[in-house]
Design a protein around this motif. Structure first.
Motif: not given
Length: 311
Positions: A130-155
């Motif tokens: 899942l290619v996501g760039v460093h938008f300033l909304t990235l934390e919220l984006g991860a939470r939103i996508i996790g509600l629909h299809h949870p995966g493995i976060g990289v941090y």
């Protein structure tokens, strides 16, 4: 899936030396209980305050230079407008991070929508990069996508133990597990098991395991070769870009998930990195003002004179 490798809450966090932290966290939580339109005003106000501080001025200078390098044909006025909006979005990111970590699922759903979830469902058994760039909304984006299809976060682990635990706790609200960004072996294993991993190849991660290729107008941007190793080690995985953005009318957030991008015709790490950069560019262009321009994206130089573009 065992999560014993993740930071755990420690009794030591209740020591009096941390009481100031807990008080601040409590006040932060109370602020996050306010209606979203008020949070918008607070966030933008924080951004204006940040831009006047010494650290903010330094970061604004870096952001301005990044914009000059990436978009040399853009007018000075246009870049100035982007920079001003970007500083406000930095302040809003402080609020949006709290929203991601502390808001209920119901409240997240009320203020967000996801488009293209079907692409994730269709590729669920293949493994998804899942290619996501460093938008300033990235934390919220991860939470939103996790509600629909949870995966493995990289941090990236935080050096402060209590902050490391807190960010892990917040991010695990929408993830099955978290992996250190240096744990390439763990990412490959997860992909082979059909999991979805969040992957951000847009930053300058240094000279090691990098190629120097075009990124916007910069022809020699240090770019990770991690994309090559992930695709080589999990050839059945699907590359799916996504972008979480605040709506321009301030009505909430739209998570846009794009169709899978085919990499099967490529086998060279340089060519794979070039295509991945094109994906990153397309995501950023969805809203330049919400991208994290504060880091020195073009610091690493091919000739070894690192940082010369910022002097």
């Amino acid at each position: 899936m065992s999560q014993n490798h993740l930071p755990q809450f420690q009794k030591a966090f209740l020591h009096p030396k941390y009481w100031g932290f807990w008080l601040g966290l409590g006040l932060y939580w109370l602020i996050l209980c306010l209606p979203y339109p008020i949070l918008l005003k607070i966030g933008k106000g924080l951004g204006l305050l940040f831009s006047k501080l010494k650290v903010g001025k330094r970061r604004a200078k870096i952001a301005q230079r990044n914009l000059e390098l990436a978009f040399p044909d853009m007018s000075v006025q246009e870049r100035s407008e982007i920079l001003q909006a970007n500083m406000q979005n930095v302040g809003m990111a402080v609020i949006e991070t709290g929203m991601a970590w502390f808001w209920s699922d119901r409240r997240i759903k009320k203020w967000s929508k996801a488009e293209g979830v079907e692409y994730l469902k269709k590729c669920a058994k293949d493994g998804i990069i899942l290619v996501g760039v460093h938008f300033l909304t990235l934390e919220l984006g991860a939470r939103i996508i996790g509600l629909h299809h949870p995966g493995i976060g990289v941090y990236r682990p935080n050096d402060n133990p209590i902050m490391n635990w807190l960010q892990t706790w917040g991010r695990m609200r929408s993830n099955k597990d978290l992996l250190d960004r240096k744990n390439l072996r763990g990412m490959i294993k997860a992909l082979r098991q059909g999991e979805m991993i969040w992957y951000a190849p847009d930053h300058d991660y240094g000279r090691k395991s990098a190629v120097f290729i075009p990124f916007f107008a910069v022809q020699d941007a240090a770019t990770t070769t991690g994309s090559y190793y992930l695709l080589k080690s999990s050839p059945n995985s699907k590359v799916i870009p996504f972008a979480p953005l605040r709506n321009k009318d301030n009505s909430g957030y739209t998570l846009t998930i794009s169709p899978p991008v085919d990499f099967t015709d490529l086998s060279d790490e340089r060519e794979i990195a070039i295509r991945m950069n094109k994906i990153v560019e397309q995501e950023i262009l969805m809203d330049i003002k919400q991208y994290m321009w504060l880091h020195r994206r073009f610091k690493t130089e091919q000739d070894g004179d690192d940082g010369k573009k910022y002097r």
